[in-house]
Design an enzyme around this catalytic site. Structure first.
Site, PDB file in Angstrom:
ATOM      1  N   SER A 162       1.043  -1.659   0.253  1.00 33.71           N
ATOM      2  CA  SER A 162       0.167  -0.099  -0.133  1.00 33.71           C
ATOM      3  C   SER A 162       0.625   1.104   0.119  1.00 33.71           C
ATOM      4  CB  SER A 162      -1.002  -0.037   1.311  1.00 33.71           C
ATOM      5  OG  SER A 162      -1.550   1.367   1.301  1.00 33.71           O
ATOM      6  N   SER A 187      -1.515   2.008  18.328  1.00 35.26           N
ATOM      7  CA  SER A 187      -1.752   1.721  17.189  1.00 35.26           C
ATOM      8  C   SER A 187      -0.929   0.036  16.713  1.00 35.26           C
ATOM      9  CB  SER A 187      -0.020   2.714  16.004  1.00 35.26           C
ATOM     10  OG  SER A 187      -0.023   1.869  15.247  1.00 35.26           O
TER      11      SER A 187
END
Ligand code: 16G
Ligand code: MG
Length: 566
Positions: A64, A498
């Protein structure tokens, strides 16, 4: 299972000593040179999953928005959705197994999941444009073949295109044709039909600058462009002919740095958008007459789309249940606008596409977007049937609206958030409503906000509830946040570990940028003190001059914490 062959071929894709990886929110992702064994093993796993579900499974090789040197892999489940959580655990287990344990782990998975090994298996594979992707996808194929699976290698594809292929194949072609032409034709036909009905046809509405992050989006958009050129002319930037993938460009860069990508000249009020490296995220932006940069993120995209769908339903006279799904990062103004002005119910889930997608499936029409630009809309089968019927039966005005909705449904990639499909949906809506990019932006004003990162010894000490909006542990942290939030107007703050970086993320929002900055800083200090902060204590640091209008979900680079907008 030919265990001998597995052992033999696995040794050709040996795991580096001591390497431990985890199947995270977007599959495995790390430096490309560490991934050969993971690819081979994901080929094996895809075959088992295919046998178990008696369906085609997808394997996408991409990292990505990560730098060009990285790569990654994720598996796509039968209806084009993300891999089921129990199989994510199998993926982690298999990827980390030592060579001598491979056979045992494969047998364990097959037994736990009651996989019928006699069943046929079919796997489809796609890859992005990274230099490492071709070789790595060959390793996936090796894995598939060793376990006796059949495969089709689509070669270069955007991530959402691979999701689309899997969905088409497992629904007997009802969703569309599982070819790249099938994808182009389905979307372009719907788009051209829609834009034919738009009364505004000036160039202003029909041209768009697209930053393709030097990735696969450029190739695919170029291939597709002539299918829809009647309705839209796109000018491609960062098309991979010169620059490096995701370097100083792409949706992630634009979103986190709050500035335009390199290599794109923007005149005032020109409509621009950026894809990320695998084209499953999109953000829009423009420069106003004073040269100020304005970002239009996933929240505003969701607002535009859901408002339009709601209006169409009212015109058709259908009271279908429509819901918008966001995460805690959605700007408070967007939630308020949707609930209070548009009267659309809004739901919040944990961060990560699979959570939003899952929730959106509960509605007749579910629109989901993360602020960072991942998202799409889902329509229940019953709704699709109803709208098809209405498009044939209703009287003129209503029929027109039903026809529009029918085309909008076709234009969305319902398997996954898709930058190309979302772009065409947005362009069609703007053209149909005669909205300029500024008018769209003016739907509501974002509340000033700030994101920071805090480094702690072990971010797992922070656990959360209520879709990550409240901290459960460490003790006292949520109480401290509550007390801090009370000091400011229109304020809100939350912290979460995260899922992609070794940091704790802090988000704060308030009535002014100064207050949002103060609140974010104070919350960072509370995290540092109560959750085992390491390194330098978070320092206050934002000056008014350094702030921009729309800092939202800015996962910019930074270490212990971020003090400036890069
Ligand atoms: C992954 C997720 C994305 C999420 C981000 C959060 C997918 C395909 N991607 O990129 O949806 O916004 O992680 O990152 O699910 P964070 O956990 O580091 O904040
Ligand atoms: Mg992406």
């Amino acid at each position: 299972m030919d265990l001998g062959a597995i052992t033999k071929y696995s040794a050709l894709h040996a795991k580096p000593n001591g390497l431990i990886l985890q199947y995270g929110t977007a599959g495995f992702r790390t430096k490309a040179e560490h991934l050969d064994h993971v690819m081979f093993r994901m080929g094996l796993l895809a075959v088992l999953r295919s046998k178990q579900t008696k369906s085609t499974i997808g394997v996408m090789v991409t990292a990505s928005h990560n730098p060009e040197e990285d790569n990654g892999v994720k598996l796509v489940d039968p209806l084009g959705e993300m891999l089921a959580p129990s199989w994510e655990e199998h993926a982690t287990c298999l990827a980390n197994a030592e060579e001598q344990d491979m056979q045992r782990v494969l047998i364990d998975i097959s037994e736990k999941e009651a996989v019928n090994l006699q069943q046929d298996a079919f796997v489809v594979i796609g890859r992005d444009t990274r230099p490492s992707s071709e070789k790595l996808s060959q390793s996936v194929i090796d894995g598939v073949t060793v376990l006796g699976g059949q495969f089709h290698d689509y070669g270069l594809l955007t991530t959402p295109q691979l999701h689309y292929m899997v969905y088409c194949r497992n629904t007997g072609g009802r969703y569309g044709k599982a070819t790249i032409e099938g994808y182009y034709q389905k979307l372009s036909k719907a788009f051209v039909e829609l834009t034919k009905q738009a009364s505004c046809s000036g160039d202003e509405y029909r041209s768009l600058k697209v930053d393709c992050a030097n990735g696969i989006g450029a190739l695919k958009l170029r291939e597709m462009e002539h299918y829809f050129s009647q309705g839209l002319s796109v000018q491609l930037f960062n098309d991979g002919s010169k620059g490096k993938l995701n370097h100083l460009c792409g949706a992630d860069f634009v979103k986190s740095h709050q500035k335009p990508p390199q290599g794109m000249e923007i005149k005032s009020n020109e409509r621009c958008c950026s894809f990320d490296g695998d084209a499953d995220r999109i953000v829009y932006y423009y420069h106003d007459a004073d040269g100020h940069f304005h970002l239009i993120d996933g929240d505003k995209i969701a607002t535009l789309i859901s408002s339009f769908l709601k209006e169409l339903l009212v015109e058709i006279g259908e009271s279908l249940n429509i819901g918008v799904v966001q995460t805690a990062y959605a700007n408070g103004s967007s939630t308020r606008y949707l609930e209070e002005v548009m009267k659309v119910p809004v739901y919040c889930t944990k961060t990560g596409v699979k959570h939003l997608h899952h929730k959106a499936q509960e509605f007749d029409i579910g629109v989901y977007f993360e602020a960072n630009g991942h998202g799409t809309a889902l329509f229940s089968t019953a709704v699709e049937m109803k709208i098809k019927q209405s498009a044939e039966q209703l009287e003129d005005k209503k029929r027109k609206a039903a026809k529009m909705l029918e085309n909008i449904i076709d234009l969305f990639n319902q398997a996954a958030g898709d930058a190309i499909s979302d772009m065409l949906v947005i362009e069609a809506i703007l053209a149909l409503k005669g909205l300029t990019v500024q008018q769209w932006d003016a739907l509501y004003t974002d509340l000033p906000n700030r994101q920071l990162k805090v480094q702690v010894a072990d971010r797992r000490v922070i656990t959360t509830t209520n879709a990550e909006r409240q901290a459960v542990t460490p003790p006292g942290l949520q109480e401290a946040i509550n007390d801090l939030v009370k000091k400011y107007k229109l304020s809100r703050a939350f912290v979460r570990p995260s899922g992609t970086e070794d940091v704790v993320r802090v988000y704060a929002e308030a009535d002014s940028q100064e207050s949002a900055d103060h609140l974010a800083h104070e919350v960072s200090l509370a995290v540092f003190q109560l959750a085992g902060g390491i390194g330098e204590r978070p320092q206050p640091g934002y000056k008014a001059a350094e702030t921009t209008h729309n800092i939202n979900n800015a996962f910019g680079p930074g270490t212990a914490n971020e003090h400036t907008v890069p």
